[in-house]
Design a protein around this motif. Structure first.
Motif, PDB file in Angstrom:
ATOM      1  N   ILE A 132      26.497  18.691 -72.626  1.00  0.00           N
ATOM      2  CA  ILE A 132      27.066  18.582 -73.982  1.00  0.00           C
ATOM      3  C   ILE A 132      28.556  18.886 -73.948  1.00  0.00           C
ATOM      4  CG2 ILE A 132      27.068  19.652 -76.267  1.00  0.00           C
ATOM      5  CD1 ILE A 132      23.997  19.910 -75.990  1.00  0.00           C
ATOM      6  N   ALA A 133      28.958  19.913 -73.204  1.00  0.00           N
ATOM      7  CA  ALA A 133      30.382  20.266 -73.106  1.00  0.00           C
ATOM      8  C   ALA A 133      31.174  19.144 -72.453  1.00  0.00           C
ATOM      9  CB  ALA A 133      30.537  21.570 -72.322  1.00  0.00           C
ATOM     10  N   MET A 134      30.677  18.576 -71.376  1.00  0.00           N
ATOM     11  CA  MET A 134      31.383  17.481 -70.687  1.00  0.00           C
ATOM     12  C   MET A 134      31.468  16.241 -71.573  1.00  0.00           C
ATOM     13  SD  MET A 134      32.648  18.484 -67.935  1.00  0.00           S
ATOM     14  CE  MET A 134      33.172  16.905 -67.346  1.00  0.00           C
ATOM     15  N   THR A 135      30.404  15.949 -72.309  1.00  0.00           N
ATOM     16  CA  THR A 135      30.423  14.805 -73.227  1.00  0.00           C
ATOM     17  C   THR A 135      31.465  15.010 -74.313  1.00  0.00           C
ATOM     18  OG1 THR A 135      28.084  14.381 -72.796  1.00  0.00           O
ATOM     19  CG2 THR A 135      29.020  13.408 -74.783  1.00  0.00           C
ATOM     20  N   SER A 136      31.543  16.213 -74.842  1.00  0.00           N
ATOM     21  CA  SER A 136      32.533  16.518 -75.885  1.00  0.00           C
ATOM     22  C   SER A 136      33.962  16.395 -75.352  1.00  0.00           C
ATOM     23  CB  SER A 136      32.315  17.931 -76.429  1.00  0.00           C
ATOM     24  OG  SER A 136      31.066  18.038 -77.030  1.00  0.00           O
ATOM     25  N   ILE A 137      34.208  16.935 -74.185  1.00  0.00           N
ATOM     26  CA  ILE A 137      35.552  16.880 -73.591  1.00  0.00           C
ATOM     27  C   ILE A 137      35.934  15.443 -73.258  1.00  0.00           C
ATOM     28  CG2 ILE A 137      36.886  17.531 -71.538  1.00  0.00           C
ATOM     29  CD1 ILE A 137      35.313  20.208 -71.596  1.00  0.00           C
ATOM     30  N   THR A 138      35.018  14.696 -72.691  1.00  0.00           N
ATOM     31  CA  THR A 138      35.294  13.294 -72.349  1.00  0.00           C
ATOM     32  C   THR A 138      35.555  12.477 -73.603  1.00  0.00           C
ATOM     33  OG1 THR A 138      33.904  13.506 -70.389  1.00  0.00           O
ATOM     34  CG2 THR A 138      34.395  11.271 -71.143  1.00  0.00           C
ATOM     35  N   SER A 139      34.746  12.688 -74.638  1.00  0.00           N
ATOM     36  CA  SER A 139      34.942  11.959 -75.895  1.00  0.00           C
ATOM     37  C   SER A 139      36.302  12.271 -76.510  1.00  0.00           C
ATOM     38  CB  SER A 139      33.844  12.304 -76.895  1.00  0.00           C
ATOM     39  OG  SER A 139      32.596  11.924 -76.410  1.00  0.00           O
ATOM     40  N   ALA A 140      36.679  13.543 -76.530  1.00  0.00           N
ATOM     41  CA  ALA A 140      37.970  13.940 -77.091  1.00  0.00           C
ATOM     42  C   ALA A 140      39.120  13.326 -76.305  1.00  0.00           C
ATOM     43  CB  ALA A 140      38.085  15.458 -77.108  1.00  0.00           C
ATOM     44  N   ALA A 141      39.014  13.308 -74.985  1.00  0.00           N
ATOM     45  CA  ALA A 141      40.071  12.720 -74.159  1.00  0.00           C
ATOM     46  C   ALA A 141      40.193  11.221 -74.406  1.00  0.00           C
ATOM     47  CB  ALA A 141      39.792  12.995 -72.682  1.00  0.00           C
ATOM     48  N   VAL A 142      39.081  10.538 -74.475  1.00  0.00           N
ATOM     49  CA  VAL A 142      39.115   9.088 -74.706  1.00  0.00           C
ATOM     50  C   VAL A 142      39.695   8.781 -76.083  1.00  0.00           C
ATOM     51  CG1 VAL A 142      37.655   7.059 -75.058  1.00  0.00           C
ATOM     52  CG2 VAL A 142      37.277   8.514 -73.084  1.00  0.00           C
ATOM     53  N   ILE A 143      39.254   9.503 -77.099  1.00  0.00           N
ATOM     54  CA  ILE A 143      39.749   9.269 -78.457  1.00  0.00           C
ATOM     55  C   ILE A 143      41.244   9.540 -78.554  1.00  0.00           C
ATOM     56  CG2 ILE A 143      39.640  10.175 -80.816  1.00  0.00           C
ATOM     57  CD1 ILE A 143      36.585  10.465 -80.365  1.00  0.00           C
ATOM     58  N   SER A 144      41.734  10.557 -77.875  1.00  0.00           N
ATOM     59  CA  SER A 144      43.167  10.871 -77.960  1.00  0.00           C
ATOM     60  C   SER A 144      44.031   9.938 -77.119  1.00  0.00           C
ATOM     61  CB  SER A 144      43.412  12.319 -77.550  1.00  0.00           C
ATOM     62  OG  SER A 144      43.084  12.500 -76.189  1.00  0.00           O
ATOM     63  N   LEU A 145      43.474   9.303 -76.088  1.00  0.00           N
ATOM     64  CA  LEU A 145      44.261   8.422 -75.226  1.00  0.00           C
ATOM     65  C   LEU A 145      44.266   6.962 -75.681  1.00  0.00           C
ATOM     66  CD1 LEU A 145      43.364   9.864 -71.720  1.00  0.00           C
ATOM     67  CD2 LEU A 145      45.497  10.136 -73.000  1.00  0.00           C
ATOM     68  N   ILE A 146      43.299   6.555 -76.470  1.00  0.00           N
ATOM     69  CA  ILE A 146      43.235   5.160 -76.922  1.00  0.00           C
ATOM     70  C   ILE A 146      44.530   4.713 -77.625  1.00  0.00           C
ATOM     71  CG2 ILE A 146      42.124   3.640 -78.625  1.00  0.00           C
ATOM     72  CD1 ILE A 146      39.454   4.715 -77.680  1.00  0.00           C
ATOM     73  N   PRO A 147      45.133   5.520 -78.515  1.00  0.00           N
ATOM     74  CA  PRO A 147      46.370   5.069 -79.159  1.00  0.00           C
ATOM     75  C   PRO A 147      47.546   4.850 -78.203  1.00  0.00           C
ATOM     76  CG  PRO A 147      45.404   6.848 -80.409  1.00  0.00           C
ATOM     77  CD  PRO A 147      44.642   6.751 -79.123  1.00  0.00           C
ATOM     78  N   LEU A 148      47.463   5.372 -76.998  1.00  0.00           N
ATOM     79  CA  LEU A 148      48.560   5.233 -76.043  1.00  0.00           C
ATOM     80  C   LEU A 148      48.441   3.987 -75.173  1.00  0.00           C
ATOM     81  CD1 LEU A 148      48.782   8.951 -74.922  1.00  0.00           C
ATOM     82  CD2 LEU A 148      50.053   7.793 -76.739  1.00  0.00           C
ATOM     83  N   ILE A 149      47.324   3.284 -75.249  1.00  0.00           N
ATOM     84  CA  ILE A 149      47.101   2.099 -74.425  1.00  0.00           C
ATOM     85  C   ILE A 149      47.801   0.909 -75.065  1.00  0.00           C
ATOM     86  CG2 ILE A 149      45.339   0.538 -73.501  1.00  0.00           C
ATOM     87  CD1 ILE A 149      43.401   2.927 -73.560  1.00  0.00           C
ATOM     88  N   GLU A 150      48.588   0.197 -74.264  1.00  0.00           N
ATOM     89  CA  GLU A 150      49.408  -0.911 -74.757  1.00  0.00           C
ATOM     90  C   GLU A 150      48.585  -2.019 -75.426  1.00  0.00           C
ATOM     91  OE1 GLU A 150      53.448  -3.014 -74.093  1.00  0.00           O
ATOM     92  OE2 GLU A 150      52.862  -1.085 -73.305  1.00  0.00           O
TER      93      GLU A 150
END
Length: 120
Positions: free
Chosen positions: A12-30
């Motif tokens: 659950i912790a890894m899923t939460s961390i991975t989800s947060a990282a993906v959500i925060s990085l999507i706006p930076l993708i060209e």
């Protein structure tokens, strides 16, 4: 605490961390710049666009330059190409310096600007 519950908590912790990282990085993708870039700034020598210009400002200027345009959704790539073609390459204009105002911008991200309208 059993090994099974520890494993479940770690998953659950890894899923939460991975989800947060993906959500925060999507706006930076060209690829997604049409959804997350708030505007574009140009070199101060360009007097047509002052400050950070959004798509509506670009559309008004491009419509004034090119004439009547069919109202359509312009991508930032298309806007950049149209603005570059406004300046003749044979008259020694300097290269067009363009900087994006990203999703995270200089200010803190305020979700209200996306969810609250003037009618609220």
């Amino acid at each position: 605490m059993t090994g099974k519950s520890v494993l479940k908590a770690a998953a659950i912790a890894m899923t939460s961390i991975t989800s947060a990282a993906v959500i925060s990085l999507i706006p930076l993708i060209e690829t997604f710049e049409d959804y997350f870039v708030n505007g574009v700034t140009y070199d101060s020598t360009m007097k047509i666009f002052i400050g950070a210009s959004n798509k509506e400002t670009h559309y008004a200027v491009l419509e004034g330059y090119y004439g009547r345009m069919k109202r359509q959704r312009l991508s930032w790539a298309m806007i950049g190409q149209m603005v570059r073609s406004m300046y003749s390459q044979d008259l020694d204009y300097p290269p067009l310096e363009r900087r994006k105002v990203p999703f995270y911008g200089n200010d803190a991200v305020c979700l209200f600007k996306y969810f609250v309208t003037t009618n609220d």
